[in-house]
Scaffold this active site. Sequence first.
Site, PDB file in Angstrom:
ATOM      1  N   LEU A 142       9.038  -6.427  -6.682  1.00 62.18           N
ATOM      2  CA  LEU A 142       9.574  -6.180  -8.018  1.00 62.18           C
ATOM      3  C   LEU A 142       9.302  -4.717  -8.330  1.00 62.18           C
ATOM      4  O   LEU A 142       8.237  -4.193  -7.983  1.00 62.18           O
ATOM      5  CB  LEU A 142       8.878  -7.056  -9.069  1.00 62.18           C
ATOM      6  CG  LEU A 142       9.131  -8.568  -9.045  1.00 62.18           C
ATOM      7  CD1 LEU A 142       8.361  -9.240 -10.173  1.00 62.18           C
ATOM      8  CD2 LEU A 142      10.622  -8.900  -9.153  1.00 62.18           C
ATOM      9  N   ASP A 143      10.246  -4.050  -8.983  1.00 61.24           N
ATOM     10  CA  ASP A 143      10.020  -2.669  -9.401  1.00 61.24           C
ATOM     11  C   ASP A 143       8.777  -2.597 -10.283  1.00 61.24           C
ATOM     12  O   ASP A 143       8.438  -3.571 -10.959  1.00 61.24           O
ATOM     13  CB  ASP A 143      11.222  -2.149 -10.206  1.00 61.24           C
ATOM     14  CG  ASP A 143      12.467  -1.970  -9.343  1.00 61.24           C
ATOM     15  OD1 ASP A 143      12.323  -1.866  -8.124  1.00 61.24           O
ATOM     16  OD2 ASP A 143      13.572  -1.949  -9.914  1.00 61.24           O
ATOM     17  N   LYS A 144       8.150  -1.444 -10.302  1.00 63.47           N
ATOM     18  CA  LYS A 144       6.938  -1.252 -11.103  1.00 63.47           C
ATOM     19  C   LYS A 144       7.131  -1.715 -12.550  1.00 63.47           C
ATOM     20  O   LYS A 144       6.276  -2.380 -13.129  1.00 63.47           O
ATOM     21  CB  LYS A 144       6.541   0.233 -11.083  1.00 63.47           C
ATOM     22  CG  LYS A 144       5.317   0.550 -11.931  1.00 63.47           C
ATOM     23  CD  LYS A 144       5.029   2.042 -11.962  1.00 63.47           C
ATOM     24  CE  LYS A 144       3.865   2.349 -12.891  1.00 63.47           C
ATOM     25  NZ  LYS A 144       3.572   3.788 -12.985  1.00 63.47           N
TER      26      LYS A 144
END
Length: 303
Positions: A142-144
């Site tokens: 998952l993106d930050k």
Amino acid sequence: MANKKYSNYRKEAKSLKYEVKEPEELLTFLLKVMSNRSRNSVKSILARGQVTIDDHIETKYNYNLRPGQTVTILKNKAAIKENVLIGMSILYEDEDVIVINKEAGLLSIATEKEKKQTALHQLMEYVRREDPENRVFVVHRLDKDTSGVMMFAKSEQVKRKMQDNWKDIVKERTYVALVEGKVVKEKGYISSWLKESKTHLMYSSPTKNDGMHAITHYQVIQANEEFSLLEVQLETGRKNQIRVHMQDLGHPVVGDKKYGSKQRNAIGRLGLHAKVLSFNHPTTDQLLLFKADVPQSFLSKSK
């Protein structure tokens, strides 16, 4: 829904909660509520990701607080002595997999700048407390700035099995996206061929078969003139797929300056959350389903 929890996996973190009464910068606010601590001590608590605002980790000293927001501070002693997981909680664990709920602001894996304050590093330390030989492997990311359900494998074999058979094993991946503007069409889908520029920006190619085919389905949950809350289902899982497709739709994800967002700091984070992950267990083949509640800021902005 699978809800097995290991009662001994971590102690509950002791935390302090404060409601914001007036607009001010985060560091100023923290210095007031933690007046017994030095400026450097407060800064280090911020830098370690121990401060959460509503539903995201915040590390910027000059973050502008708004009245009504809730600031949660994880106590230093709790974080260090009790080996608390920062910015994440474990939803499920067995011999093969660990499923977590990740907060926005926590990296999935290490970068050039940040090696330790990541979901992977924390989980690696966590499993090694039981046995120094134990390891954890990334199955997907998952993106930050995206929150929600994320899964890790406990062996190379399980990781490979999950990744090689991802389309067959994963039964549902549902996100919620808070986007700019009112989405008029109640449901629909976007289909395009995604490519990556030299500056690592993903974009939709106008040419058929030019890039990786990506399909995103969406349905409006609620909307007002400024914002829409969408339930988004992925038919394919390409890099930044939802973010590019929402930009293509003319309704970029809130807070996503990289892909067309105009609103400045509407919720203090990216408006993207992995709500549901359902998959057949790689060893038992049992169907498991995990949910992470929709962040409150998404719901209140789109009412």
